[in-house]
Write an enzyme that holds these catalytic residues in place. Sequence first.
Site, short mmCIF file in Angstrom:
data_model
loop_
_atom_site.label_atom_id
_atom_site.label_comp_id
_atom_site.label_asym_id
_atom_site.label_seq_id
_atom_site.Cartn_x
_atom_site.Cartn_y
_atom_site.Cartn_z
N LYS A 52 0.52 -1.40 -0.14
CA LYS A 52 -0.32 -0.25 0.09
C LYS A 52 0.59 1.51 -0.12
O LYS A 52 1.25 2.51 -0.33
CB LYS A 52 -1.13 -0.38 1.39
CG LYS A 52 -1.77 -1.11 1.10
CD LYS A 52 -2.92 -1.09 2.42
CE LYS A 52 -3.75 -2.28 2.12
NZ LYS A 52 -4.50 -2.70 3.84
N GLN A 96 -4.24 -1.55 10.07
CA GLN A 96 -4.43 -2.78 9.19
C GLN A 96 -4.91 -4.10 10.30
O GLN A 96 -3.80 -4.15 11.13
CB GLN A 96 -2.89 -3.58 8.56
CG GLN A 96 -2.77 -4.58 7.83
CD GLN A 96 -3.13 -4.71 6.75
OE1 GLN A 96 -3.30 -3.56 5.84
NE2 GLN A 96 -3.86 -5.81 6.47
N ASP A 119 -10.88 3.05 4.34
CA ASP A 119 -10.91 1.30 4.06
C ASP A 119 -12.11 0.98 4.09
O ASP A 119 -13.15 0.19 3.93
CB ASP A 119 -10.13 0.68 6.03
CG ASP A 119 -9.18 -0.55 4.99
OD1 ASP A 119 -8.98 -0.33 4.47
OD2 ASP A 119 -8.75 -0.37 6.22
#
Length: 293
Positions: A52, A96, A119
């Site tokens: 990412k 994460q 997200d």
Amino acid sequence: MQLLDGRLTSATIKEEIANEVEQLVKSGGKVPHLAAVLIGDDGASETYVNAKIKACERVGFKSSLVRRDSSITEEELLQIVQDLNDDDDIDGFIVQSPLPDHISELKITETIDPKKDVDGFHPTSVGKMALNLPTYLPATPYGIIELLKRYNIETSGKHCVVVGRSHIVGSPVSILMARNSNPGNATVTLTHSRTQNLSEITKTADILIVALGKKGFITADMVKEGVVIIDVGITRLPSDKTKSGWKLWGDVDFESVSPKASYITPVPGGVGPMTIAMLLTNTLSAAKKEFYQ
Ligand code: NAP
């Protein structure tokens, strides 16, 4: 059979984003800034976060990594989230998963400012998605929708069967496929581990989206001729045939199933790269204040 090439499509999307960032900065806008929080030393999480960050660099975003070991307390992590919420330079951030067992993922997600929820996991984002209101969409389902769109695959009126009902893939993609939009307007069946006669259902799918995490679970006898297959599964197994020492496997037995499919995503190179491209898309939306002022 035609491959749905996620690698190629995501490269195109990244190029589009890079061009837009260049224009944005030229016209006096700020450089989009994504932050990632990584807790512990899980190998797969580290790989995903690194990918990412690297993708941010490629499109001209600024990125920051906040790294802590797994002994961090929930309170300390909540404070990090709060600090990122308050940092005006950061447009969006992700925490994460998985998190250590002593930390509530829900509590962390709920603390993220919905404005920065790139997200798309915050209950506000999920609610807006369900109501078909403009918002950040969770990256993997968004990537699937974008792939179907860019390959001009008709979804309206089709029977879409989704295998797996996770909050990050199966459930949201079933909502997106059923919405009154394009892609969308499908008749959706959402299946899971309690579903009876699964193969009778998958055999009726025009579009089959599989996200359960079991290597080669979908076999040729479970699909009909001409089906469109989206394989989300990633099972990472040691291999002496690759440079990395790992090989990725999907949930679909590609060899036996692909001759029956009209379109199919490979693993790797299908949904995975699309997920990262859509996280970048969400971050650009955040920087442009597309959904919130
Ligand atoms: P998950 O949380 O691991 O849940 C698995 C789902 O599969 C559950 O809903 C479960 O049902 C269902 N399931 C398990 N066995 C089944 C069976 N025999 N028949 C029907 N359904 C069954 O799911 P996830 O997080 O979405 O992950 C799924 C896979 O996608 C994993 O391999 C993951 O690594 C991969 N993934 C890939 C990406 C990407 O970017 N490519 C992103 C996210 C995830 P119950 O709810 O009844 O337990």
